[in-house]
Design a protein around this motif. Structure first.
Motif, PDB file in Angstrom:
ATOM      1  N   ALA A 110      12.485   8.023   0.683  1.00  0.00           N
ATOM      2  CA  ALA A 110      12.069   7.053   1.704  1.00  0.00           C
ATOM      3  C   ALA A 110      12.510   5.657   1.289  1.00  0.00           C
ATOM      4  O   ALA A 110      13.367   5.023   1.922  1.00  0.00           O
ATOM      5  CB  ALA A 110      10.563   7.127   1.890  1.00  0.00           C
TER       6      ALA A 110
ATOM      7  N   THR B  18      15.058   8.707   4.619  1.00  0.00           N
ATOM      8  CA  THR B  18      14.140   8.910   5.754  1.00  0.00           C
ATOM      9  C   THR B  18      13.577   7.593   6.288  1.00  0.00           C
ATOM     10  O   THR B  18      12.706   7.603   7.151  1.00  0.00           O
ATOM     11  CB  THR B  18      12.942   9.787   5.307  1.00  0.00           C
ATOM     12  OG1 THR B  18      12.273   9.088   4.242  1.00  0.00           O
ATOM     13  CG2 THR B  18      13.385  11.155   4.826  1.00  0.00           C
TER      14      THR B  18
ATOM     15  N   SER C   5       0.966  -1.775  -2.712  1.00  0.00           N
ATOM     16  CA  SER C   5       2.084  -2.563  -2.196  1.00  0.00           C
ATOM     17  C   SER C   5       2.386  -2.132  -0.768  1.00  0.00           C
ATOM     18  O   SER C   5       2.380  -0.942  -0.463  1.00  0.00           O
ATOM     19  CB  SER C   5       3.294  -2.287  -3.100  1.00  0.00           C
ATOM     20  OG  SER C   5       4.400  -2.972  -2.672  1.00  0.00           O
TER      21      SER C   5
ATOM     22  N   VAL D 286       5.517   0.499  -0.263  1.00  0.00           N
ATOM     23  CA  VAL D 286       5.573   1.854  -0.840  1.00  0.00           C
ATOM     24  C   VAL D 286       5.520   2.867   0.314  1.00  0.00           C
ATOM     25  O   VAL D 286       4.811   2.673   1.305  1.00  0.00           O
ATOM     26  CB  VAL D 286       4.406   2.079  -1.831  1.00  0.00           C
ATOM     27  CG1 VAL D 286       4.182   3.556  -2.105  1.00  0.00           C
ATOM     28  CG2 VAL D 286       4.678   1.352  -3.136  1.00  0.00           C
TER      29      VAL D 286
ATOM     30  N   VAL E 100       4.570   8.850   2.461  1.00  0.00           N
ATOM     31  CA  VAL E 100       4.736  10.272   2.132  1.00  0.00           C
ATOM     32  C   VAL E 100       4.920  10.472   0.627  1.00  0.00           C
ATOM     33  O   VAL E 100       4.209  11.260  -0.001  1.00  0.00           O
ATOM     34  CB  VAL E 100       5.902  10.883   2.944  1.00  0.00           C
ATOM     35  CG1 VAL E 100       6.220  12.294   2.436  1.00  0.00           C
ATOM     36  CG2 VAL E 100       5.547  10.929   4.418  1.00  0.00           C
TER      37      VAL E 100
ATOM     38  N   LEU F  35       2.249  12.547  -1.578  1.00  0.00           N
ATOM     39  CA  LEU F  35       2.638  13.817  -2.220  1.00  0.00           C
ATOM     40  C   LEU F  35       2.314  13.792  -3.717  1.00  0.00           C
ATOM     41  O   LEU F  35       2.086  14.828  -4.334  1.00  0.00           O
ATOM     42  CB  LEU F  35       4.133  14.093  -2.040  1.00  0.00           C
ATOM     43  CG  LEU F  35       4.661  14.298  -0.616  1.00  0.00           C
ATOM     44  CD1 LEU F  35       6.128  14.706  -0.643  1.00  0.00           C
ATOM     45  CD2 LEU F  35       3.855  15.330   0.140  1.00  0.00           C
TER      46      LEU F  35
ATOM     47  N   VAL G 185      -3.330   6.723  -5.487  1.00  0.00           N
ATOM     48  CA  VAL G 185      -4.489   5.972  -6.001  1.00  0.00           C
ATOM     49  C   VAL G 185      -4.541   4.609  -5.325  1.00  0.00           C
ATOM     50  O   VAL G 185      -3.664   3.773  -5.541  1.00  0.00           O
ATOM     51  CB  VAL G 185      -4.385   5.801  -7.528  1.00  0.00           C
ATOM     52  CG1 VAL G 185      -5.467   4.869  -8.046  1.00  0.00           C
ATOM     53  CG2 VAL G 185      -4.501   7.152  -8.220  1.00  0.00           C
TER      54      VAL G 185
ATOM     55  N   VAL H  14       9.126  16.658   3.972  1.00  0.00           N
ATOM     56  CA  VAL H  14       7.979  16.381   4.850  1.00  0.00           C
ATOM     57  C   VAL H  14       8.461  15.441   5.972  1.00  0.00           C
ATOM     58  O   VAL H  14       9.025  14.380   5.703  1.00  0.00           O
ATOM     59  CB  VAL H  14       6.825  15.740   4.058  1.00  0.00           C
ATOM     60  CG1 VAL H  14       5.713  15.271   4.993  1.00  0.00           C
ATOM     61  CG2 VAL H  14       6.282  16.732   3.039  1.00  0.00           C
TER      62      VAL H  14
ATOM     63  N   PRO I 149       6.043  -6.911  -6.566  1.00  0.00           N
ATOM     64  CA  PRO I 149       7.211  -7.624  -6.047  1.00  0.00           C
ATOM     65  C   PRO I 149       7.450  -7.281  -4.567  1.00  0.00           C
ATOM     66  O   PRO I 149       7.402  -6.104  -4.207  1.00  0.00           O
ATOM     67  CB  PRO I 149       8.372  -7.129  -6.915  1.00  0.00           C
ATOM     68  CG  PRO I 149       7.835  -6.053  -7.780  1.00  0.00           C
ATOM     69  CD  PRO I 149       6.348  -6.008  -7.664  1.00  0.00           C
TER      70      PRO I 149
ATOM     71  N   ASN J 149       2.533   9.717  -9.928  1.00  0.00           N
ATOM     72  CA  ASN J 149       3.107   8.515  -9.310  1.00  0.00           C
ATOM     73  C   ASN J 149       3.356   7.395 -10.318  1.00  0.00           C
ATOM     74  O   ASN J 149       4.112   6.468 -10.036  1.00  0.00           O
ATOM     75  CB  ASN J 149       2.175   7.971  -8.223  1.00  0.00           C
ATOM     76  CG  ASN J 149       2.294   8.755  -6.932  1.00  0.00           C
ATOM     77  OD1 ASN J 149       3.117   9.651  -6.824  1.00  0.00           O
ATOM     78  ND2 ASN J 149       1.460   8.425  -5.959  1.00  0.00           N
TER      79      ASN J 149
ATOM     80  N   ALA K 137      13.582  16.941  -6.325  1.00  0.00           N
ATOM     81  CA  ALA K 137      12.557  15.882  -6.368  1.00  0.00           C
ATOM     82  C   ALA K 137      12.713  15.047  -7.633  1.00  0.00           C
ATOM     83  O   ALA K 137      13.315  15.500  -8.613  1.00  0.00           O
ATOM     84  CB  ALA K 137      11.166  16.511  -6.337  1.00  0.00           C
TER      85      ALA K 137
HETATM   86  C1  FAD Z   1       5.501  -1.767  -6.691  1.00  0.00           C
HETATM   87  C2  FAD Z   1       4.860  -0.404  -6.753  1.00  0.00           C
HETATM   88  C3  FAD Z   1       3.519  -0.253  -6.435  1.00  0.00           C
HETATM   89  C4  FAD Z   1       2.916   1.005  -6.498  1.00  0.00           C
HETATM   90  N1  FAD Z   1       1.585   1.138  -6.226  1.00  0.00           N
HETATM   91  C5  FAD Z   1       0.998   2.352  -6.322  1.00  0.00           C
HETATM   92  C6  FAD Z   1      -0.398   2.522  -6.102  1.00  0.00           C
HETATM   93  O1  FAD Z   1      -1.121   1.569  -5.821  1.00  0.00           O
HETATM   94  N2  FAD Z   1      -0.926   3.752  -6.238  1.00  0.00           N
HETATM   95  C7  FAD Z   1      -0.171   4.855  -6.517  1.00  0.00           C
HETATM   96  O2  FAD Z   1      -0.713   5.948  -6.565  1.00  0.00           O
HETATM   97  N3  FAD Z   1       1.152   4.724  -6.715  1.00  0.00           N
HETATM   98  C8  FAD Z   1       1.744   3.512  -6.646  1.00  0.00           C
HETATM   99  N4  FAD Z   1       3.070   3.373  -6.898  1.00  0.00           N
HETATM  100  C9  FAD Z   1       3.854   4.566  -7.228  1.00  0.00           C
HETATM  101  C10 FAD Z   1       4.359   5.211  -5.936  1.00  0.00           C
HETATM  102  O3  FAD Z   1       3.316   5.896  -5.309  1.00  0.00           O
HETATM  103  C11 FAD Z   1       5.494   6.189  -6.282  1.00  0.00           C
HETATM  104  O4  FAD Z   1       6.577   5.445  -6.775  1.00  0.00           O
HETATM  105  C12 FAD Z   1       5.899   6.991  -5.048  1.00  0.00           C
HETATM  106  O5  FAD Z   1       6.725   8.051  -5.467  1.00  0.00           O
HETATM  107  C13 FAD Z   1       6.637   6.127  -4.062  1.00  0.00           C
HETATM  108  O6  FAD Z   1       6.980   6.850  -2.912  1.00  0.00           O
HETATM  109  P1  FAD Z   1       8.203   6.327  -2.042  1.00  0.00           P
HETATM  110  O7  FAD Z   1       8.388   7.294  -0.938  1.00  0.00           O
HETATM  111  O8  FAD Z   1       8.023   4.890  -1.729  1.00  0.00           O
HETATM  112  O9  FAD Z   1       9.387   6.425  -3.108  1.00  0.00           O
HETATM  113  P2  FAD Z   1      10.668   7.354  -3.142  1.00  0.00           P
HETATM  114  O10 FAD Z   1      11.352   7.033  -4.419  1.00  0.00           O
HETATM  115  O11 FAD Z   1      11.443   7.238  -1.890  1.00  0.00           O
HETATM  116  O12 FAD Z   1      10.082   8.822  -3.204  1.00  0.00           O
HETATM  117  C14 FAD Z   1       9.589   9.352  -4.411  1.00  0.00           C
HETATM  118  C15 FAD Z   1       9.702  10.864  -4.326  1.00  0.00           C
HETATM  119  O13 FAD Z   1       8.816  11.340  -3.336  1.00  0.00           O
HETATM  120  C16 FAD Z   1       9.381  12.487  -2.724  1.00  0.00           C
HETATM  121  N5  FAD Z   1       9.510  12.246  -1.293  1.00  0.00           N
HETATM  122  C17 FAD Z   1       9.583  11.060  -0.637  1.00  0.00           C
HETATM  123  N6  FAD Z   1       9.662  11.295   0.688  1.00  0.00           N
HETATM  124  C18 FAD Z   1       9.639  12.634   0.853  1.00  0.00           C
HETATM  125  C19 FAD Z   1       9.677  13.494   1.988  1.00  0.00           C
HETATM  126  N7  FAD Z   1       9.735  13.040   3.245  1.00  0.00           N
HETATM  127  N8  FAD Z   1       9.625  14.825   1.790  1.00  0.00           N
HETATM  128  C20 FAD Z   1       9.551  15.341   0.541  1.00  0.00           C
HETATM  129  N9  FAD Z   1       9.516  14.578  -0.566  1.00  0.00           N
HETATM  130  C21 FAD Z   1       9.545  13.243  -0.394  1.00  0.00           C
HETATM  131  C22 FAD Z   1      10.735  12.737  -3.349  1.00  0.00           C
HETATM  132  O14 FAD Z   1      10.610  13.706  -4.381  1.00  0.00           O
HETATM  133  C23 FAD Z   1      11.074  11.392  -3.932  1.00  0.00           C
HETATM  134  O15 FAD Z   1      11.969  11.470  -5.032  1.00  0.00           O
HETATM  135  C24 FAD Z   1       3.688   2.123  -6.857  1.00  0.00           C
HETATM  136  C25 FAD Z   1       5.037   1.976  -7.187  1.00  0.00           C
HETATM  137  C26 FAD Z   1       5.618   0.719  -7.154  1.00  0.00           C
HETATM  138  C27 FAD Z   1       7.065   0.586  -7.562  1.00  0.00           C
END
Ligand code: FAD
Length: 456
Positions: free
Chosen positions: A70, A89, A131, A134, A137, A141, A145, A196, A309, A411, A444
């Motif tokens: 995403a 996505t 943030s 973020v 999905v 997954l 938190v 998803v 950020p 995460n 993943a």
């Molecule tokens: C600045 C920052 C703040 C954050 N704050 C929090 C917080 O408060 N609490 C917390 O719990 N976490 C937090 N995180 C961690 C965050 O939840 C993880 O980095 C999470 O994986 C981000 O999801 P994304 O879809 O944005 O990232 P992406 O890198 O796009 O996705 C991560 C992984 O999720 C899976 N994924 C994404 N979309 C799909 C889909 N549609 N179907 C199947 N798999 C999918 C894939 O395996 C992918 O590699 C934070 C991270 C950062 C960098």
């Protein structure tokens, strides 16, 4: 195997299909985590669920793997993506709120900021990440938190249904009654089980929270964090807090009061009313913080509390779950990254308080039965800075090893190799993966592998 997703016949996409060198290629392969240098075989910027199905089916024909992404917030452990179609996505950002049922339905690319604002229009709040940008999905997954976590548990616990394109290109709707094994796995097990395309989850009738941060000079880190450790142990589950060391660089984009400063902070969100929260805060305020931003606010504004950020960054960080958080573990942390440390400094070292409803079992969610999770991160614009930061991250992990939990919350793991699931959970996840993706088509960032032919 081939690197052309279109070799056998022309495909039509509602979004865009890109190959290396196409206009827009570099933009499409860039993750939020700018240190991730992704070089997939092809990229699909999905414009519809149909595009997701087409991508998965055609990748299977061509022997390519598929990596859904995403935002790329946790792209670090994915690697360079050779032999893989990157499925972006981010354009599938639909958000629908059903205020009567208090349910949100979101597309694969929705961001938390999209949901919290839409939900607040109906007096509702979600278990959102710290943030606004973020992805809902990816975050859910992995568990999820939020600032309301100790009161309401991980975000994955509120999911009522998901739509998911499996490795054979079928679109399934999964919930407690339909494909319950897959529904269990995607709530905490990460993104290994399919793509998803929609999530549905419960919202809460919350319009006001007491939240903010207290700051002191970093020289007072030991006094403040030891006091916080005791305080956090006693507060009700309606309060979620973080103890944190911050070393802000002297950059113009950092707000003036903290620019170039090194501080110790306590960040918190409370679902107690203003009067009860004032009473709870007395002990911390008695330590005389030099800044105090705690005030009554909308849940939407919680996205500013952690000062994440607002734009993509070249970050390097990692987490460690601690099964227990005694005085000695905090002393070990302070000796490694506290004010007297001679190691390369990190921008932020935070200790997130767990417990309360976060500790209750939800699907495959792992690591949240720990006492705290420590997450350390810094900005690393070049390889030299990354190597320096790695030295400190490794030293911190070693210092905390005596208290490390069996697995660390998914995460907050940003480096490959950290253990993210206890053995029994991993076995069950691998069994689900073997059922739905025996050829390991879906890739993943925190992979769960299918069992091999001999059950290995
Ligand atoms: C600045 C920052 C703040 C954050 N704050 C929090 C917080 O408060 N609490 C917390 O719990 N976490 C937090 N995180 C961690 C965050 O939840 C993880 O980095 C999470 O994986 C981000 O999801 P994304 O879809 O944005 O990232 P992406 O890198 O796009 O996705 C991560 C992984 O999720 C899976 N994924 C994404 N979309 C799909 C889909 N549609 N179907 C199947 N798999 C999918 C894939 O395996 C992918 O590699 C934070 C991270 C950062 C960098």
């Amino acid at each position: 195997m081939t690197d052309q997703l279109t070799t056998t016949e022309p495909l039509s996409f509602d979004g865009t299909l890109l190959h290396p060198g196409d206009p827009g290629w570099d933009d499409a392969r860039r993750a939020w985590q700018l240190r991730a240098d992704q070089h997939p075989a092809a990229i699909v910027r999905a414009g519809s669920v149909r595009d997701v199905i087409t991508t998965v089916r055609r990748a299977a024909e061509l022997g390519l793997r598929v990596a859904p992404q995403a935002t790329g917030h946790n792209a670090g452990p994915l690697g360079p993506l050779d032999g893989t179609a990157l499925l972006r996505t981010g354009d599938l950002r639909d958000v629908t709120i059903d205020p009567q049922r208090r349910i949100a339905r979101v597309g694969a690319g929705a961001l938390w900021g999209d949901v919290t604002v839409a939900a607040a229009e109906h007096g509702l709040a979600a278990l959102a990440g710290s943030s606004r940008d973020v992805g809902v999905v990816g975050y859910t997954l992995g568990g999820g938190v939020s600032w309301l976590g100790r009161a309401h548990g991980p975000a994955a616990g509120q999911v009522t249904a998901a739509e998911i394109v499996t490795a054979d290109g079928e679109l399934l709707r999964v919930d407690d009654e339909h494909h319950p094994d897959l529904f269990w796995a995607i709530r905490g097990g990460g993104g290994s089980f399919g793509v998803v395309t929609a999530l549905e989850f419960r919202l809460f009738p919350i319009t006001e929270v007491q939240a903010g941060a207290l700051f002191w000079p970093i020289e007072r880190a030991a006094e403040v964090l030891h006091a916080w450790r005791e305080w956090a142990d006693e507060v009700p589950d309606t309060v979620t807090s973080v103890g944190r060391l911050l070393r802000f660089p002297p950059l113009p984009e950092i707000p003036e009061p903290v620019r170039g400063r090194s501080l110790v902070a306590i960040e918190l969100a409370s679902l107690e009313g203003p009067v009860a929260t004032e009473l709870l805060l007395r002990r911390l305020r008695a330590l005389g913080p030099e800044m105090d931003t705690v005030h009554s606010q909308s849940p939407v504004d919680l996205a500013d509390l952690h000062m994440d950020p607002p734009t993509p960054v070249p970050g390097i960080g990692d987490g460690t779950g601690l099964a227990a958080f005694p005085v000695e573990s905090l002393d070990a942390l302070l000796a490694t990254v506290g004010p007297g440390s001679t190691l390369p400094p990190l921008l932020s070292v935070e200790i997130r308080q767990l417990g309360g409803a976060l500790a209750r079992p939800v699907g495959a969610v792992s690591g949240l039965d720990a006492a705290v999770v420590v997450f350390a991160v810094t900005i690393a614009p070049d390889d030299g800075a990354a190597a320096a930061a790695t030295t400190t991250l490794d030293a911190l992990a070693s210092a905390l090893a005596p208290w490390a939990a069996e697995s660390t919350y998914l995460n907050f793991v940003e480096r490959a190799g950290t253990r993210t699931f206890p053995a029994a959970t991993l076995r069950r996840l691998r069994s689900v993966k073997t059922t739905y993706d025996p050829a390991d088509r879906i890739r993943a960032n925190h992979p769960v592998a299918p069992f091999g032919p001999a059950g290995s």
